[in-house]
Write an enzyme that holds these catalytic residues in place. Structure first.
Site, mmCIF file in Angstrom:
data_model
loop_
_atom_site.group_PDB
_atom_site.id
_atom_site.type_symbol
_atom_site.label_atom_id
_atom_site.label_comp_id
_atom_site.label_asym_id
_atom_site.label_seq_id
_atom_site.Cartn_x
_atom_site.Cartn_y
_atom_site.Cartn_z
ATOM 1 N N GLN A 9 -6.832 9.842 11.003
ATOM 2 C CA GLN A 9 -8.380 9.555 11.337
ATOM 3 C C GLN A 9 -9.210 9.713 12.136
ATOM 4 O O GLN A 9 -8.742 8.563 13.716
ATOM 5 C CB GLN A 9 -8.109 7.396 10.524
ATOM 6 C CG GLN A 9 -8.969 7.094 9.852
ATOM 7 C CD GLN A 9 -8.701 6.022 8.805
ATOM 8 O OE1 GLN A 9 -7.328 5.817 8.263
ATOM 9 N NE2 GLN A 9 -9.727 4.908 8.987
ATOM 10 N N SER A 88 -0.817 9.682 13.072
ATOM 11 C CA SER A 88 -0.746 8.498 11.611
ATOM 12 C C SER A 88 -0.831 9.199 10.558
ATOM 13 O O SER A 88 0.192 10.002 10.130
ATOM 14 C CB SER A 88 -1.870 7.601 12.846
ATOM 15 O OG SER A 88 -1.962 6.872 11.244
ATOM 16 N N LEU A 89 -1.902 8.846 9.779
ATOM 17 C CA LEU A 89 -1.984 9.640 8.777
ATOM 18 C C LEU A 89 -1.751 11.349 8.906
ATOM 19 O O LEU A 89 -1.206 11.963 7.939
ATOM 20 C CB LEU A 89 -3.692 9.689 7.981
ATOM 21 C CG LEU A 89 -4.461 10.778 7.452
ATOM 22 C CD1 LEU A 89 -3.871 10.268 5.710
ATOM 23 C CD2 LEU A 89 -5.675 10.852 7.572
ATOM 24 N N ARG A 113 -2.161 5.401 -0.290
ATOM 25 C CA ARG A 113 -2.197 4.227 1.292
ATOM 26 C C ARG A 113 -3.213 3.781 1.521
ATOM 27 O O ARG A 113 -3.705 3.086 2.009
ATOM 28 C CB ARG A 113 -1.334 5.503 2.132
ATOM 29 C CG ARG A 113 -1.761 5.045 3.650
ATOM 30 C CD ARG A 113 -0.777 6.321 4.174
ATOM 31 N NE ARG A 113 -0.454 6.125 5.508
ATOM 32 C CZ ARG A 113 -1.594 6.340 6.641
ATOM 33 N NH1 ARG A 113 -2.627 7.215 6.305
ATOM 34 N NH2 ARG A 113 -0.856 6.336 8.004
ATOM 35 N N HIS A 195 -1.353 0.340 11.556
ATOM 36 C CA HIS A 195 -0.233 0.028 12.268
ATOM 37 C C HIS A 195 0.266 -1.702 13.352
ATOM 38 O O HIS A 195 0.535 -1.288 14.677
ATOM 39 C CB HIS A 195 -0.332 0.931 13.596
ATOM 40 C CG HIS A 195 -1.230 2.469 12.705
ATOM 41 N ND1 HIS A 195 0.727 2.920 12.282
ATOM 42 C CD2 HIS A 195 -1.551 3.387 12.969
ATOM 43 C CE1 HIS A 195 0.153 4.637 11.617
ATOM 44 N NE2 HIS A 195 -1.025 4.535 11.298
ATOM 45 N N GLN A 244 6.142 3.720 8.705
ATOM 46 C CA GLN A 244 4.596 4.063 9.982
ATOM 47 C C GLN A 244 3.235 2.641 9.741
ATOM 48 O O GLN A 244 2.561 2.867 10.700
ATOM 49 C CB GLN A 244 3.968 5.094 9.799
ATOM 50 C CG GLN A 244 3.417 5.822 10.345
ATOM 51 C CD GLN A 244 2.420 6.469 10.216
ATOM 52 O OE1 GLN A 244 1.829 6.193 8.718
ATOM 53 N NE2 GLN A 244 2.554 7.652 9.733
#
Length: 292
Positions: A9, A88-89, A113, A195, A244
């Site tokens: 992101q 991340s993503l 998600r 996170h 995660q």
């Protein structure tokens, strides 16, 4: 050895993926399939939306995923990874590109998600801030001494950490870290405290979606954010994806581990060039390039 890496992101921009859509028939078919799966024309927002449209978590995440995954497919023979990772993503993009997940399932999970995270953001206002030019342990120590939820969320490269948590706790931490000598403590334009424990409400939703999704053994090791280690076992990959959401992205450690396991070249696939910059800040001896 060649490592392919996928952005997360923040890498989105208006017009992303339009070249692919216009010039590649297979890519166009996948974008249209995505519009169908999502139930709205995400391509309209990607190609002609406003930055504001693209900033909504439920749009940003599928948009970056689609750009990255469809681009990896369009590379054809050029896409020959010895290892992959995503920020991340981007971990979902990496898993689809490496064959651990199929395109449709990957998109459905990313959408689930994003929606779960957006809901968590709305129910408990939270945010993130970038902290520049302080050692990791100084930032960790400062966060531990603050009342409320504030944790280290992204270990992006030496001297660049992102903290995440409740708004008041982030404000207090930024003040404390500037006093401790941070060059900058900059709040980020994000939907919430990703996170961090603030994402706990989204975890159960994501876990349920991952549980019923079929994962396969990837064509190469996938270095996952949670432990910065290579994984090929579908059960481990699933567990790490769920963890995660509330755990930090260990990007510095991931890149270091990939290099010590033989990576000499990093290729970023997807919008922007953020990861290329981070890789060079972690180790200038490797080659970096990208496909956008």
């Amino acid at each position: 050895m060649k490592a392919f890496v996928f952005p997360g992101q923040g890498a989105q921009f208006v017009g992303m993926g339009k070249d692919l859509y216009d010039n590649n028939e297979e890519a166009r078919a996948l974008f249209e399939k995505a519009n169908e799966i999502l139930g709205f024309r995400i391509t309209d927002l990607m190609f002609e939306g406003t930055p504001e449209d693209l900033k909504q978590t439920k749009v940003t995440q599928p948009a970056i995923f689609l750009h990255s995954v469809i681009l990896a497919k369009a590379l054809g023979e050029e896409f020959k990874p010895d290892m992959v990772a995503g920020h991340s993503l981007g971990e979902f993009s990496a898993l689809v590109a490496a064959g651990a997940l199929n395109f449709e399932d990957g998109l459905k999970l990313v959408s689930a998600r994003a929606q779960a995270m957006q809901k968590a953001c709305e129910s408990n206002p939270s945010t993130m801030a970038a902290i520049l030019a302080l050692p990791d342990e100084v930032v960790e120590e400062a966060c531990a001494g603050i009342e409320g939820v504030v944790v280290c969320a992204n270990y992006n490269c030496p001297g660049q950490l992102v903290i995440s948590g409740e708004v008041a706790a982030i404000d207090a931490a930024c003040e404390k870290l500037l006093a401790a000598g941070a060059k900058r403590a900059l709040k980020l334009p994000v939907g919430g405290g990703f996170h961090s424990p603030c994402m706990e409400p989204a975890r159960a939703e994501l876990a349920a979606a991952i549980e019923v999704t079929e994962f396969h053994t990837p064509v190469c090791p996938v270095y996952q954010n949670v432990d910065a280690r290579p994984h090929t076992d579908p059960a481990e990959i699933k567990a790490n994806l769920v963890a995660q959401l509330t755990a930090p992205v260990r990007w510095t450690q991931t890149v270091k581990n990939m290099i010590s396991d033989g990576a000499t070249e990093f290729v970023e696939v997807g919008p922007g060039k953020v990861l290329q910059g981070l890789v060079l800040k972690i180790d200038r001896s490797v080659a970096v390039s990208g496909h956008q």
